[in-house]
Write a protein that holds these residues in place. Sequence first.
Motif, short mmCIF file in Angstrom:
data_model
loop_
_atom_site.label_atom_id
_atom_site.label_comp_id
_atom_site.label_asym_id
_atom_site.label_seq_id
_atom_site.Cartn_x
_atom_site.Cartn_y
_atom_site.Cartn_z
N ILE A 223 -7.87 17.95 6.46
CA ILE A 223 -6.52 17.86 7.02
C ILE A 223 -5.88 19.23 7.00
N LEU A 224 -5.19 19.57 8.09
CA LEU A 224 -4.41 20.81 8.19
C LEU A 224 -2.96 20.47 7.89
N THR A 225 -2.45 20.99 6.77
CA THR A 225 -1.09 20.68 6.36
C THR A 225 -0.07 21.38 7.26
N LYS A 226 1.19 21.10 6.98
CA LYS A 226 2.28 21.66 7.79
C LYS A 226 2.35 23.17 7.69
N ASP A 227 1.98 23.74 6.54
CA ASP A 227 1.98 25.19 6.36
C ASP A 227 0.60 25.80 6.60
N SER A 228 -0.23 25.13 7.42
CA SER A 228 -1.51 25.67 7.91
C SER A 228 -2.51 25.93 6.79
N VAL A 229 -2.64 25.00 5.87
CA VAL A 229 -3.63 25.07 4.80
C VAL A 229 -4.60 23.89 4.97
N THR A 230 -5.89 24.18 4.98
CA THR A 230 -6.90 23.14 5.15
C THR A 230 -7.28 22.56 3.79
N VAL A 231 -7.10 21.25 3.64
CA VAL A 231 -7.43 20.57 2.39
C VAL A 231 -8.28 19.34 2.71
N SER A 232 -9.00 18.88 1.70
CA SER A 232 -9.81 17.66 1.82
C SER A 232 -9.20 16.59 0.92
N VAL A 233 -8.81 15.47 1.52
CA VAL A 233 -8.09 14.41 0.80
C VAL A 233 -8.82 13.08 1.01
N ASP A 234 -8.95 12.32 -0.06
CA ASP A 234 -9.48 10.96 0.05
C ASP A 234 -8.57 10.01 -0.71
N GLY A 235 -8.76 8.72 -0.51
CA GLY A 235 -7.88 7.73 -1.13
C GLY A 235 -8.55 6.39 -1.18
N VAL A 236 -7.78 5.40 -1.63
CA VAL A 236 -8.26 4.02 -1.73
C VAL A 236 -7.15 3.09 -1.25
N VAL A 237 -7.55 2.02 -0.54
CA VAL A 237 -6.61 1.06 0.04
C VAL A 237 -6.97 -0.34 -0.46
N TYR A 238 -5.95 -1.11 -0.83
CA TYR A 238 -6.12 -2.50 -1.24
C TYR A 238 -5.37 -3.38 -0.22
N PHE A 239 -6.05 -4.35 0.36
CA PHE A 239 -5.41 -5.23 1.34
C PHE A 239 -6.03 -6.62 1.23
N ARG A 240 -5.34 -7.58 1.85
CA ARG A 240 -5.80 -8.97 1.89
C ARG A 240 -5.36 -9.59 3.20
N VAL A 241 -5.96 -10.73 3.51
CA VAL A 241 -5.60 -11.47 4.72
C VAL A 241 -4.43 -12.39 4.39
N SER A 242 -3.32 -12.21 5.08
CA SER A 242 -2.14 -13.05 4.87
C SER A 242 -2.03 -14.17 5.90
N ASP A 243 -2.61 -13.97 7.07
CA ASP A 243 -2.58 -14.98 8.13
C ASP A 243 -4.00 -15.14 8.68
N PRO A 244 -4.73 -16.17 8.26
CA PRO A 244 -6.13 -16.31 8.69
C PRO A 244 -6.29 -16.45 10.20
N ILE A 245 -5.38 -17.19 10.84
CA ILE A 245 -5.51 -17.40 12.28
C ILE A 245 -5.33 -16.09 13.04
N ALA A 246 -4.34 -15.29 12.64
CA ALA A 246 -4.12 -14.01 13.32
C ALA A 246 -5.28 -13.05 13.09
N SER A 247 -5.87 -13.07 11.89
CA SER A 247 -6.97 -12.16 11.60
C SER A 247 -8.22 -12.50 12.40
N VAL A 248 -8.33 -13.75 12.85
CA VAL A 248 -9.48 -14.17 13.65
C VAL A 248 -9.20 -14.06 15.14
N ALA A 249 -8.00 -14.45 15.55
CA ALA A 249 -7.69 -14.54 16.98
C ALA A 249 -7.16 -13.25 17.58
#
Length: 283
Positions: free
Chosen positions: A109-135
Amino acid sequence: MEMEGQVESQKRRGVSKEDLISERTGSLGCIGWFLVILSGFFTILLSPFTIWFCLKIVKEYERAVIFRLGRIPDKKAKGPGVFFILPCTDDIVKVDLRTVSFDIPPQEILTKDSVTVSVDGVVYFRVSDPIASVANVANADFATRLLAQTTLRNVLGTKNLAELLSDREGIAHSMQANLDEATDDWGIKVERVEIKDVKLPHQLQRAMAAEAEATREARAKVIAAEGEMNASRALKEASLVISESPSGLQLRYLQTLSTIAAEKNSTIIFPLPMDMLTPFLRK
């Protein structure tokens, strides 16, 4: 991706997630109802052999979306527990409601002040509406993973390096809000986003380390200079107090001798009364 574009276009036209689902839960038509009635008739006629094809079980953490002749008959998913379907006209899709976590691959990623950095992360999610997630989306899990990568790039692209290193929690909350809003039409609830690691270029690391070392050395010199100044002021005040009482200087002299004698050394001291030096000092 085509389904995602369809959802976005419907969203821009002001169509809600419920409207998108209702479009798929329309009437079966005359032929459809005829097939449903025919399937039910044969199911009852051939029972109890057909009971094993009609009986379905879903676990506590699952929900079942029923498609009847390609349409969704109900706006609510089935389960958990036991329910019945028509063997010839109904088809089910099981959806897991448990929280899922995945790692965001390291992003350059190139930051706002033009510095190149490598960033990673983790995401936690779940299905709240089964019909919408399928359709509404072809693959909700895969679409959420791709969207998390692009969101990470977009959010960090508006931050400078100092904000990226000091405000990780704020960046994580911003990413969570953006992801949760974007995946709402897919029936996905983003529960948590965390920034795992920020990798800087080696040259930048050395430059920042040199800058921090120089700052610490400058602070140490300032502290030492302030200490010398305070010590000189204290000595000046002590000399003024001792000059007012000649006997005080003699007591200080004897105290110094006592301190030196307490140490184990080979120093030889010849005490000399101060009165003997008085005539010489007057000259």
